[in-house]
Structure formats: C-alpha cells, structure tokens
Design a protein around this motif. Structure first.
Motif, PDB file in Angstrom:
ATOM      1  N   GLY A   1       0.815  -1.202   0.000  1.00 59.66           N
ATOM      2  CA  GLY A   1       0.000   0.000   0.000  1.00 59.66           C
ATOM      3  C   GLY A   1       0.846   1.248   0.000  1.00 59.66           C
ATOM      4  O   GLY A   1       2.021   1.224  -0.309  1.00 59.66           O
ATOM      5  N   ARG A   2       0.247   2.360   0.410  1.00 56.02           N
ATOM      6  CA  ARG A   2       0.890   3.673   0.321  1.00 56.02           C
ATOM      7  C   ARG A   2       1.112   4.253   1.711  1.00 56.02           C
ATOM      8  O   ARG A   2       0.180   4.424   2.490  1.00 56.02           O
ATOM      9  N   HIS A   3       2.387   4.567   2.015  1.00 58.95           N
ATOM     10  CA  HIS A   3       2.744   5.251   3.256  1.00 58.95           C
ATOM     11  C   HIS A   3       2.325   4.463   4.502  1.00 58.95           C
ATOM     12  O   HIS A   3       1.891   5.056   5.486  1.00 58.95           O
ATOM     13  N   HIS A   4       2.437   3.125   4.490  1.00 59.75           N
ATOM     14  CA  HIS A   4       2.180   2.357   5.702  1.00 59.75           C
ATOM     15  C   HIS A   4       3.474   2.214   6.459  1.00 59.75           C
ATOM     16  O   HIS A   4       4.497   1.861   5.901  1.00 59.75           O
TER      17      HIS A   4
ATOM     18  N   ALA B   1       6.007  10.814  10.474  1.00 61.80           N
ATOM     19  CA  ALA B   1       6.078  12.265  10.643  1.00 61.80           C
ATOM     20  C   ALA B   1       6.176  12.960   9.296  1.00 61.80           C
ATOM     21  O   ALA B   1       5.548  13.997   9.066  1.00 61.80           O
ATOM     22  N   GLU B   2       6.955  12.394   8.368  1.00 64.83           N
ATOM     23  CA  GLU B   2       7.111  12.999   7.044  1.00 64.83           C
ATOM     24  C   GLU B   2       5.791  12.945   6.279  1.00 64.83           C
ATOM     25  O   GLU B   2       5.415  13.891   5.581  1.00 64.83           O
ATOM     26  N   ALA B   3       5.071  11.826   6.401  1.00 70.52           N
ATOM     27  CA  ALA B   3       3.780  11.698   5.719  1.00 70.52           C
ATOM     28  C   ALA B   3       2.771  12.684   6.283  1.00 70.52           C
ATOM     29  O   ALA B   3       1.889  13.175   5.564  1.00 70.52           O
ATOM     30  N   LEU B   4       2.863  12.991   7.581  1.00 69.04           N
ATOM     31  CA  LEU B   4       1.984  14.000   8.171  1.00 69.04           C
ATOM     32  C   LEU B   4       2.358  15.401   7.699  1.00 69.04           C
ATOM     33  O   LEU B   4       1.495  16.258   7.508  1.00 69.04           O
ATOM     34  N   ARG B   5       3.638  15.634   7.509  1.00 72.12           N
ATOM     35  CA  ARG B   5       4.115  16.976   7.162  1.00 72.12           C
ATOM     36  C   ARG B   5       3.789  17.342   5.717  1.00 72.12           C
ATOM     37  O   ARG B   5       3.480  18.498   5.418  1.00 72.12           O
TER      38      ARG B   5
ATOM     39  N   ARG C   1       7.583  26.379  11.434  1.00 73.50           N
ATOM     40  CA  ARG C   1       7.328  25.177  12.240  1.00 73.50           C
ATOM     41  C   ARG C   1       7.461  23.914  11.400  1.00 73.50           C
ATOM     42  O   ARG C   1       8.038  22.915  11.850  1.00 73.50           O
ATOM     43  N   LEU C   2       6.943  23.968  10.178  1.00 81.52           N
ATOM     44  CA  LEU C   2       7.028  22.795   9.311  1.00 81.52           C
ATOM     45  C   LEU C   2       8.459  22.530   8.867  1.00 81.52           C
ATOM     46  O   LEU C   2       8.870  21.376   8.716  1.00 81.52           O
ATOM     47  N   THR C   3       9.213  23.609   8.639  1.00 78.29           N
ATOM     48  CA  THR C   3      10.613  23.438   8.241  1.00 78.29           C
ATOM     49  C   THR C   3      11.424  22.794   9.355  1.00 78.29           C
ATOM     50  O   THR C   3      12.301  21.956   9.114  1.00 78.29           O
ATOM     51  N   ALA C   4      11.120  23.188  10.583  1.00 87.03           N
ATOM     52  CA  ALA C   4      11.867  22.656  11.726  1.00 87.03           C
ATOM     53  C   ALA C   4      11.406  21.256  12.135  1.00 87.03           C
ATOM     54  O   ALA C   4      12.068  20.579  12.920  1.00 87.03           O
ATOM     55  N   TRP C   5      10.262  20.823  11.635  1.00 87.39           N
ATOM     56  CA  TRP C   5       9.706  19.530  12.037  1.00 87.39           C
ATOM     57  C   TRP C   5      10.595  18.395  11.526  1.00 87.39           C
ATOM     58  O   TRP C   5      10.778  18.222  10.347  1.00 87.39           O
TER      59      TRP C   5
END
Length: 530
Positions: free
Chosen positions: A418-421, A466-470, A526-530
């Motif tokens: 699947g995708r991003h599991h 975390a990357e998939a959330l960002r 904030r997103l850059t620092a995440w």
C-alpha cells in the motif's frame, strides 16, 4: 491572398509560427496547439515526420528520432536515424516546410516576406546561419530575413507598450526548452543593436528542469517501491518505451503546471496511487540551475559595460521563463519585477514580424517600422495564463536521463504494502499536525481566500510517519500562499509567488492581511523545523 508575412521561431523544443495579414499578427495553431514540437522522426519508408505525427512515432521508434534538431544543426551536417543517414539541414527543412505549408494553406499564395529567428550567438557568415538559410530554401521559403531572437523579443515588447528611450539599454533573458540565452540591447532611435557580446548556456534549458523533476519523482517512487521504478526504466519493448515516453511528457506538463499550482499528482506505470510533487521541493531542486542562469545574465550585463541598475528593464522570453522562482530571483537582482507580458513562448515570433524587411544578422542594426498612431491603443493588462500543448508535448529526453533515474535499491528503504504504511508515529506528531492544519485553515479565512483554496483540511492518519503527516501540511501552506498572492496582488499580472513576496515586504501596512502573512510564515517555520 497577397501581401502577407510569415515569421518562424524554430526553437530547440518547440517551433512557433506567426503571420501578418491585413495589419493583424496572429500565432498559428497547428495540430491543435500554437507550439509545434521541433522533434522529427523518420518512418519506415524514410519520410521525415513532424509535429504530432513525429511525437506519436517517436514513442515507438526512439532510434529513428532526433529530439533536438536545432542542436543537431549546430553540431554536425548529418545524423544517423535508425539505419538511415539524414542531413541535419533536411531535418530542419521538414519542420519549416510543415509550419509554412500550414500558413500557406490558410492564407493562400506565397508570403511576401519570410523571417526566421536565431540565437544571437549565431553570427553572420557562420555555419549555423548558413545551414538555417539552406534549410529555408529546401523548404521552399526562398532567402529569408534573419533576426536574432533577443532583438525580435525587444521589438515585441516595445511595440506592445514598453518605453525604451534612445540610448537606453535592456536585457533579454531567454530560458527555452533546450537552451538558455542572454543579451543586452541598446535602443538606437527606431531599433536595437547588441551591446557587448551575447551570453547564455547551450547546456542549460527546460529539459534540465525536467531532469530535476524526474529526480524528485524517482525519490518518491523508490520510497514506495524501488523494484517497480527500476523495472520501468530497465524493461524492453515498445510498451515499456511508450510508458517512459508518456511519463516524460507528463513531467514536462506537470513542471509547467507548478507555475500556477502548489502541487501536482502524476500517475506512474506500475503504481496504484498517484505520486505527489510540490512546488516547494521542485523549486529547491532547481534553485542551483536558476541561480546559474541569473549569474550568466549578470556576466552579460557586465560585458555590455553597465550594471543591472543601468538597465531600463529585463524582458523574459522562452517557455521556461514563466517559472515563478525566476521572476523572484530577477526581482532581487533588479529591484523590480522583470517585464513579462503575453505568452513568453510567442514573444520572439511576434516581434520578428515587426522588424523592417531586409534586416539580417544580430550584429547589424535592425530598425523598427514606424509605429501607427492609435490613441485608443493600450498595452495588455497582464500576462496571459501559461499555455501547455494539450496531449502531445514533445517527450524531452535529457542527456543521461536513463543513467540518472536507474538506481539500485537502497538498503534503508523498507517496501511496504500500500501507500505510506509504517509503524505508528508518536501520538504527539499526529496531534501537532492536527493543530497546524486548523491554524492553516484559520489563516486562509483571515486572508479571505478560503473560496480559492477550498476547505483546508489535509487528510491526516494516525498511522502516518512524521514525514507523511508533514507533506500535506506543506502543500496546504503553499496553496494558501498562492491564493493570497493571486487575490491580493498589488500589481495586475504579477506571478502569485512574486506578489506574495511583495505583500510580505509591506505587511506592516496591510492590517489583518499582514497579520495573516506573519502567521503563515510562522507555520512555514514550524514545518521546516519539524
């Protein structure tokens, strides 16, 4: 019909044709587009195919295809296509004959005048102009007038509203599909002449930006399934070659779409889901290439004996020049947004029509014909939306693209169904993402652009990394920024990114909008620092 003129801008990736009849200049549509792919393909019986026919055949027979005949014309007198040796003059003549034939069919009779444009570096007496002239003769066009591309572009800008005083100097920044050219021109009463030697980079063009886009796509695809990506480029046969050709075409179109969209989705053969590429990551990837082009323009300006501040303006031409980041970089150099009106792909060919008959070579003084007195005439309000050939953009193959995209699987990549599991991230990441999503929605509402971006509610799953959330949050921020630049632009016609930059600089005087911009920048940090 008698008394009509024909101009052809034979480009590295696309060829543009325009006619002047009854005082009206018009860019011709051929095969449903104003931009005919310049690539050519030889079919089984030796016929040289052009336009859509060549694109379709090229997908099946890449060995019989010359994708950049303009470069071939410079490099050699003949090329090997399949088992046939074909002169490069014949390849170019086939393209010229095709577009000229379409113009003749519509207007009937032979044109009174034919104008061909060429890079400023092609000098009178050189092999390039000799071969171009010979191609025109073989195409039945006789001996054409030859006008340097930057000179033609300057004519168009001046005749459509830009004032350049006598002795004033302008820069021309021509970023096309296959080459990059720069020049500085000096106004001499009713025309222009080169000031200093022209510059540019024959190894830099839109296809290099395509290659950078391909690299981003490769990273995303490999993260999902490296074996499928490698198989796409290693498979043999016509079906596999067609998949690769269509992907290259889609990349070219997606790259152009990022000029006006914050993100694009591409379908790649073998993958069930589309793969998303954002403008932010694309611009980061191409930044070194764009910075290189601006440095080349600076060198050209220096050779002309002036400085960026000494130029009246810099005019943009070429299919790649509409990239928003280019306008931003040049605005930093010049202190103002560079000139770009109309479709930059058609600027050169329309300007060629306004030059005086008999003018040849970029090194000679080219005079403008008297400008008609029309008190009711007004310059266009702003640039038209970018036009992308529908369905048949020339599939561009950057040199070494196969080697670039064929990769061995990385040991640190885990292939999942699947995708991003992935294993569940810390709950704090999901909660932080939800808070940021709500803040982005509130910023859009405060800036009055909710109707442009829709409901800002990126899909967030508790099981995402975390990357998939960002990723969706970054895309949402970019979408809001583009919408603000579009709705609140201080000057009609500015690209959204440039307008957003101008608004940011004056945020202190913008009240609620300025506060929204500050909040947007805070989310970006904030997103850059995440």
């Amino acid at each position: 019909m008698t008394g009509w003129d024909l101009a052809i801008d034979f480009g590295t990736s696309f060829t543009t044709t325009a006619t002047l009849a009854h005082g009206r200049a018009e860019v011709l549509e051929i095969d449903g587009s104003k931009y005919v792919p310049s690539l050519v393909c030889v079919d089984d019986d030796g016929t040289i195919l052009t336009g859509r026919d060549a694109v379709n055949e090229a997908a099946m027979a890449p060995d019989r295809t010359e994708r950049v005949p303009k470069r071939a014309l410079v490099a050699s007198e003949q090329v090997l296509l399949g088992t046939r040796t074909v002169t490069t003059v014949d390849l170019v003549a086939a393209v010229l004959a095709r577009v000229a034939g379409e113009a003749t069919r519509r207007l009937s009779g032979r044109p009174s005048r034919v104008v061909l444009t060429h890079p400023a570096r092609w000098q009178a007496g050189g092999a390039e102009l000799r071969r171009l002239t010979e191609a025109a003769e073989r195409a039945g066009l006789g001996e054409p007038d030859l006008v340097a591309e930057p000179v033609a572009a300057a004519h168009h800008y001046v005749r459509t509203g830009d004032a350049v005083p006598d002795g004033g100097m302008i820069g021309v920044y021509d970023f096309g599909g296959g080459t990059f050219d720069t020049a500085v021109l000096r106004r001499r009463r009713d025309g222009f002449e080169l000031a200093g030697s022209p510059g540019g980079d024959a190894a830099l063009g839109g296809e290099d930006l395509d290659a950078a886009f391909m690299e981003i796509l490769a990273e995303h695809a490999e993260a999902l399934d490296p074996d499928t990506w490698n198989a796409l480029w290693e498979a043999e046969g016509r079906v596999a070659e067609r998949h690769r050709t269509l992907l290259r075409r889609d990349i070219t179109q997606a790259k152009e779409a990022l000029s006006r969209l914050p993100a694009v989705n591409l379908w790649v053969a073998g993958y069930d889901d589309e793969i998303r590429v954002t403008r932010r990551e694309y611009e980061k990837a191409v930044e070194p290439l764009l910075a290189r082009s601006v440095a080349e323009l600076q060198d050209t300006v220096a050779r002309a004996g002036t400085t960026p501040d000494g130029l009246v303006d810099v005019f943009l031409t070429g299919s790649t020049s509409r990239t928003p980041r280019i306008s931003a970089l040049l605005a930093d150099l010049l202190g103002h947004v560079p000139g770009m009106r109309d479709d930059p792909k058609a600027v050169v060919v329309l300007g060629a029509l306004s030059t005086v008959p008999g003018s040849v070579s970029a090194t000679q003084h080219v005079r403008l014909p008297p400008r008609p007195q029309d008190p009711g005439r007004r310059p266009p309000a702003g640039p038209t939306p970018p036009l992308t050939p529908a369905g048949f953009a020339a599939p561009v193959v950057p040199d070494g693209a196969t080697e670039t995209v064929r990769r061995t699987p990385r040991e640190d990549v885990t292939v999942r169904a699947g995708r991003h599991h992935a294993p569940d991230p810390p709950q704090a990441d999901a909660e932080a993402a939800a808070l940021i999503a709500r803040e982005i929605a509130a910023i859009a509402e405060a800036a009055g652009v909710t109707d442009l971006v829709g409901a800002v509610s990126p899909t967030l799953h508790a099981g995402d990394t975390a990357e998939a959330l960002r990723r969706p949050l970054v895309a949402a921020v970019e979408g809001v920024g583009t919408a603000i630049g579009t709705r609140h632009t201080p000057f009609p016609g500015l690209p959204p990114e440039v307008a957003l930059q101008v608004l940011r600089e004056g945020r202190a005087e913008l009240g609620a909008l300025g506060q929204a911009l500050t909040r947007l920048d805070g989310v970006t940090e904030r997103l850059t620092a995440w």
